[in-house]
Design an enzyme around this catalytic site. Structure first.
Site, PDB file in Angstrom:
ATOM      1  N   LYS A  53     -51.821  26.329 -12.552  1.00  0.00           N
ATOM      2  CA  LYS A  53     -53.286  26.296 -12.443  1.00  0.00           C
ATOM      3  C   LYS A  53     -53.734  25.062 -11.671  1.00  0.00           C
ATOM      4  O   LYS A  53     -54.633  25.137 -10.830  1.00  0.00           O
ATOM      5  CB  LYS A  53     -53.907  26.333 -13.851  1.00  0.00           C
ATOM      6  CG  LYS A  53     -53.760  27.706 -14.504  1.00  0.00           C
ATOM      7  CD  LYS A  53     -54.105  27.709 -15.982  1.00  0.00           C
ATOM      8  CE  LYS A  53     -53.789  29.091 -16.570  1.00  0.00           C
ATOM      9  NZ  LYS A  53     -53.922  29.147 -18.037  1.00  0.00           N
ATOM     10  N   GLN A  97     -55.557  25.680 -23.251  1.00  0.00           N
ATOM     11  CA  GLN A  97     -54.357  26.476 -22.972  1.00  0.00           C
ATOM     12  C   GLN A  97     -53.801  27.067 -24.278  1.00  0.00           C
ATOM     13  O   GLN A  97     -53.540  26.341 -25.228  1.00  0.00           O
ATOM     14  CB  GLN A  97     -53.295  25.595 -22.290  1.00  0.00           C
ATOM     15  CG  GLN A  97     -52.028  26.323 -21.885  1.00  0.00           C
ATOM     16  CD  GLN A  97     -52.265  27.376 -20.799  1.00  0.00           C
ATOM     17  OE1 GLN A  97     -53.034  27.179 -19.872  1.00  0.00           O
ATOM     18  NE2 GLN A  97     -51.607  28.514 -20.930  1.00  0.00           N
ATOM     19  N   ASP A 120     -62.542  30.645 -19.615  1.00  0.00           N
ATOM     20  CA  ASP A 120     -61.587  31.654 -20.101  1.00  0.00           C
ATOM     21  C   ASP A 120     -62.321  32.834 -20.743  1.00  0.00           C
ATOM     22  O   ASP A 120     -61.686  33.830 -21.124  1.00  0.00           O
ATOM     23  CB  ASP A 120     -60.644  31.010 -21.121  1.00  0.00           C
ATOM     24  CG  ASP A 120     -59.182  31.268 -20.799  1.00  0.00           C
ATOM     25  OD1 ASP A 120     -58.920  31.985 -19.812  1.00  0.00           O
ATOM     26  OD2 ASP A 120     -58.313  30.769 -21.529  1.00  0.00           O
TER      27      ASP A 120
END
Ligand code: NAD
Length: 301
Positions: A53, A97, A120
């Site tokens: 990422k 994460q 997200d």
């Protein structure tokens, strides 16, 4: 229709578009987009995902920072990091994460992220917005799959779609996005009876079960388009350099690739699209925070 749905190729094309948008609008915005990634613990797979990422952010011109917290951090420490990022003016997106090390309350931490920085799309408010068809950040993996299907002209309206898996991360938002695109959606899961009978009805089969090689020839027909979300590192041998691995999905690709209408490869299918949608969401949030119109709304389901 291409028989290989190439996520890597589309993700590279999207990166070029995003880079141009960032270059074009940075002056008027007064800054580049900012993404903060919070990583808790030392899980090596998460380490690889976070590094990928970061590299992708660098390629398009997003300022990214990684906040590494120890696995024995207290929930208050993680909440403190989230709160300071919520208040940081140059941070447009915050990504926690997943998975977190055992013992952490994932829901509580996700809920602490400012929903307008939730790149997200996993905040309760944003999942609610998805259910209601309101605008808001969408979860990256299903949103990336929708972009890949659209790019490859896969028809959805009136089609029978089966999604395997009902997680908040993939299966459920995937089913909602496909339903919003007017598909007739069946959500299958670990308690579904006669899975091959169910999946054989599918024009489109999205597999997010997290079980290596679960789906084979008996589950698909010649008309099926298959999206393989699963990603697994399978040990194949050990030599003096250590263990060797190969990547595979939830689908026995070798067995069905020549039978089905189209399929996503593993690697190179859903994975790169997930990262691309994280970039898209970050650019969208940056434009929102800087009072600019979104230049990427066509990419968001
Ligand atoms: P999860 O474990 O949270 O959920 C799996 C779901 O599959 C559950 O709802 C379960 O009911 C269902 N399931 C399990 N076994 C089944 C079976 N035998 N038959 C039918 N349904 C079954 O997993 P997740 O977070 O949704 O992820 C799924 C997979 O996708 C994992 O392999 C994960 O690594 C992968 N993934 C990949 C990406 C990517 O970018 N490529 C992103 C997210 C997740």
């Amino acid at each position: 229709m291409e028989s290989l749905l190439d996520g890597k190729k589309l993700a590279s094309a999207l990166e070029l578009r995003l880079k141009k948008d960032i270059d074009d609008f940075s002056d008027v915005a007064g800054r580049r987009p900012g993404l903060a990634v919070i990583r808790v613990g030392e899980d090596p797979a998460s380490g690889v995902y976070v590094a990928n990422k970061e590299k992708a952010c660098k390629r398009v011109g997003i300022d990214s920072s990684v906040h590494n917290l120890k696995a024995d951090s207290s929930p208050e420490e993680i909440l403190g990091t989230i709160n300071s990022l919520n208040n940081a003016l140059k941070i447009d997106g915050i990504l926690l994460q997943l998975p977190l090390p055992k013992g952490f309350d994932e829901k509580q931490l996700l809920k602490a992220i400012n929903p307008e920085k939730d790149v997200d799309g996993l905040h309760t408010l944003n999942l609610g917005r998805l259910i209601k068809g309101e605008e808001g950040p969408r979860s990256c993996t299903p949103a990336g799959i929708m972009a890949l299907l659209r790019y490859n002209n896969i028809p959805l309206e009136g089609k029978n779609v089966v999604v395997i898996g009902r997680s908040i991360l993939v299966g459920k938002p995937m089913a909602l996005m496909l339903q919003a695109a007017n598909a007739t959606v069946t959500l299958a899961h670990s308690k579904t009876l006669n899975l091959p009978e169910v999946t054989n009805q599918a024009d489109l089969l999205v597999v997010a079960a997290g079980k290596p090689n679960l789906i084979g020839s008996e589950h698909v027909s010649e008309k099926t388009v298959v999206v393989d979300v699963g990603i697994h590192r399978i040990p194949i041998s050990t030599d003096s350099m250590g263990k060797k691995f190969k990547l595979c999905g939830d689908v026995r690709a070798n067995e069905i690739a020549s039978k089905v209408r189209a399929i996503t490869p593993v690697p190179g299918g859903v994975g790169p699209m997930t990262v691309a949608m994280l970039l898209v969401n970050t650019v969208d949030r940056w434009q929102f925070h800087c009072g600019l119109s979104s230049t990427v709304s066509d990419l968001l389901p």
